[in-house]
Every structure is written in structure tokens, then in C-alpha cells.
Motif scaffolding. Structure first.
Motif, PDB file in Angstrom:
ATOM      1  N   LEU A  66       0.834  -1.198   0.000  1.00 57.75           N
ATOM      2  CA  LEU A  66       0.000   0.000   0.000  1.00 57.75           C
ATOM      3  C   LEU A  66       0.874   1.254   0.000  1.00 57.75           C
ATOM      4  N   SER A  94       2.037   5.217   0.219  1.00 58.62           N
ATOM      5  CA  SER A  94       1.802   6.255   1.226  1.00 58.62           C
ATOM      6  C   SER A  94       0.764   7.276   0.782  1.00 58.62           C
ATOM      7  N   HIS A 126      -2.057   6.504  -0.810  1.00 64.82           N
ATOM      8  CA  HIS A 126      -3.402   5.922  -0.827  1.00 64.82           C
ATOM      9  C   HIS A 126      -4.207   6.489   0.349  1.00 64.82           C
ATOM     10  N   SER A 150      -3.804   4.686   3.694  1.00 61.69           N
ATOM     11  CA  SER A 150      -2.479   4.447   4.283  1.00 61.69           C
ATOM     12  C   SER A 150      -2.395   4.944   5.725  1.00 61.69           C
TER      13      SER A 150
END
Length: 310
Positions: A294, A296, A298, A301
Motif C-alpha cells: 500500500l 503512502s 493511498h 495508508s
């Protein structure tokens, strides 16, 4: 995560699925559910140790989506400390609403309602995230398997007293507790009372499909509760011109009656939003795997608790 071996956990109250993934090689192992009256991190560590022992895998990263995860237990560094003998060097923990969303919709914006024993809804928009419910069986989880089972038991005892209509759910409950006037004592003395109560949801679904009016009322009420959670969450993240996907996952939606009622209510009550009900891309365990990669940027996050061994 490129090239790294991941051990991912989808940790629920009914069971825990563990996936060991290295490249295209994937193996799944099942364990018992979270014991909510015990400390969480030692339970996760025990599952990791058992999975490694049973499979012979050597994972480098552990990720977990956890039902009911609180800030108190979301200590990825402490989990790494319990796993120092395994060679695992990274850990990422998230509430299962996060991993359910990632598994079902990936990078798509919209909402996911995950309804099993408990229930939680997560909506992700362009610049906002909203969680609705997931407050546990004592304070929330409206429309969940537990909620449905609890409504069923209430209806059976109302019928027994003469306070409510008769229902074929009575025969189902009598299969477990032949003496209905003693059932509450037995239930209160049962350590797994949450899963026991939730287990009646399957009978509610079956009898609703067969036309039992009480079971049908419980089922449609659950559908209304779940649709309300979705529209509430979407209302907190949506912009006027957004087109959002909605995904409904979890064992509760195996009921065709409930799923149909949910779709009908959602369509009726979401006229302010442009939404589409879609099938899930994957499951919660796929979302747990996704935590390892994932980015940073998103929107989710910030909901992930991470640590790296020094």
C-alpha cells in the motif's frame, strides 16, 4: 514488497485465514477466531508461529486485517517483538474494514459493507474516508449475523411468552435448547455466546426464503440497517459529481432475500449519489496481502500501523 515473502492474516471472530505468499506461490491455512476477552497480539503471534511450523515457510513480512482492532492493540512493533525468532522484519496491522475494502474494491473509490458475525462499512472518496458502525455486538454491528441471531432469539422468546407472533424459528432454537425457559441460563454460561447467537442467522435466512413472516421481517430489517450504514458513509465522502462503487461482502449476504432487499433499499435511498452495486474483486485476505504494497499516497495508508525491525 517485490520478491518478499508475505504472511497475511484475515482475523475475524469466527475464524482466521492465513495466506503465505511468495511470488505466485500461495498457501492458505485456517485457524480459530479471535478470542475478544484475551490479548490480541499474543494470539496473532501464536497463529504466525503455527502457520510457519505447519508450512515450513519463511516469511519476511506479516500483515493483518483484524476485526475490532483498537489503537491499544495496533502496535506493529510489539508484534515484531513477539516474532523476533521467525526472521520476519516488517509488520502492518489494520482494522478489517480497511482490508475488506482493499480486497473488494482495490483502488476504486466507493464503499464496502462487510457483514459476518459483526459488520463494518468503510467509504473512500477522493479526499476523505468514513467508517460507519463496527462498534461490536454490545454497542453496534446493526444488521450483522450476531444482530440477526439476537433478533431471532428475541422473537422466539416473545412467541413463547405470547408477546409476539409464532415462528418456525422456535423449532430451530429448541433443537439447541429443548427447554426454552432455561435457554438464557445456558447461553449466558457459554464462553462462545457471540458465535452461538450469530449461528442462528443461517436459519433466519433459510426460513425467510421459505416465507416465515418473523424471519422475513428480521431479514428485511437487517437489510435496511446495512443500507443505511452504506448511504451514511457515502454521504460523508462523496462529491456531487462522483461515481462510486458499492460492494457488499460477508456471510450475511449469502441470504438471497437479504441481498435483494439490501439492493432495493440502497437503490431507493441513494438517489443523491451516483452509485453502482458491484461484485468484489477479492476477499479480506486479499486486502491483507495488499497492505504489504500500500503506497503512502493511498487514502487508507493513514489507517495502517506499520513497523520495521532494526
Amino acid at each position: 514488497m517485490t520478491g518478499a515473502s508475505v504472511l497475511a492474516i484475515d482475523a475475524g471472530q469466527t475464524g482466521m485465514k492465513v495466506r503465505l505468499q511468495h511470488g505466485s506461490d500461495t498457501r492458505d491455512v485456517l485457524f480459530g477466531g479471535i478470542r475478544t476477552h484475551e490479548l490480541l497480539l499474543p494470539q496473532l503471534a501464536d497463529v504466525v508461529h503455527a502457520a510457519i511450523r505447519d508450512t515450513g515457510a519463511t516469511p519476511e513480512i506479516v500483515t493483518a486485517g483484524i476485526s475490532g482492532l483498537t489503537d491499544r492493540d495496533a502496535d506493529a512493533g510489539a508484534l515484531l517483538g513477539l516474532l523476533r525468532d521467525t526472521g520476519i522484519r516488517e509488520a502492518a496491522l489494520a482494522h478489517d474494514s480497511t482490508t475488506s475494502f482493499l480486497g473488494a474494491l482495490g483502488d476504486t473509490r466507493g464503499a464496502v459493507v462487510a457483514a459476518g458475525t459483526g459488520v463494518v462499512t468503510l467509504a473512500v472518496g477522493r479526499d476523505a474516508v468514513a467508517r460507519v458502525d463496527g462498534w461490536g455486538y454490545l454497542m453496534g454491528d446493526a444488521g450483522s449475523g450476531y444482530w440477526i441471531g439476537r433478533e431471532a432469539l428475541d422473537a422466539v422468546m416473545r412467541a413463547y411468552d405470547g408477546r409476539g407472533p409464532q415462528t418456525r424459528l422456535t423449532d430451530v432454537v429448541r433443537e439447541r435448547w429443548p427447554q426454552l425457559d432455561q435457554a438464557y441460563i445456558s447461553l449466558q454460561a457459554t464462553d462462545d455466546r457471540v458465535s452461538v447467537i450469530a449461528s442462528f442467522a443461517a436459519s433466519v435466512a433459510r426460513l425467510a426464503a421459505d416465507g416465515d413472516e418473523v424471519a422475513l421481517t428480521i431479514t428485511t430489517s437487517a437489510a435496511h440497517q446495512l443500507a443505511l450504514s452504506v448511504t451514511t458513509a457515502i454521504g460523508q465522502v462523496a462529491h456531487p459529481d462522483d461515481r462510486l462503487s458499492v460492494c457488499a461482502i460477508g456471510g450475511v449476504f449469502r441470504s438471497a432475500v437479504l441481498a435483494g432487499a439490501f439492493s432495493d433499499v440502497l437503490t431507493r435511498d441513494s438517489h443523491d449519489f451516483d452509485i453502482t452495486l458491484v461484485s468484489p474483486l477479492g476477499e479480506g485476505i486479499d486486502g491483507a496481502i495488499a497492505l504489504a504494497d500500500l503506497g503512502s499516497k493511498h487514502p487508507l495508508s493513514a489507517a495502517v500501523h506499520s513497523a520495521r525491525a532494526t
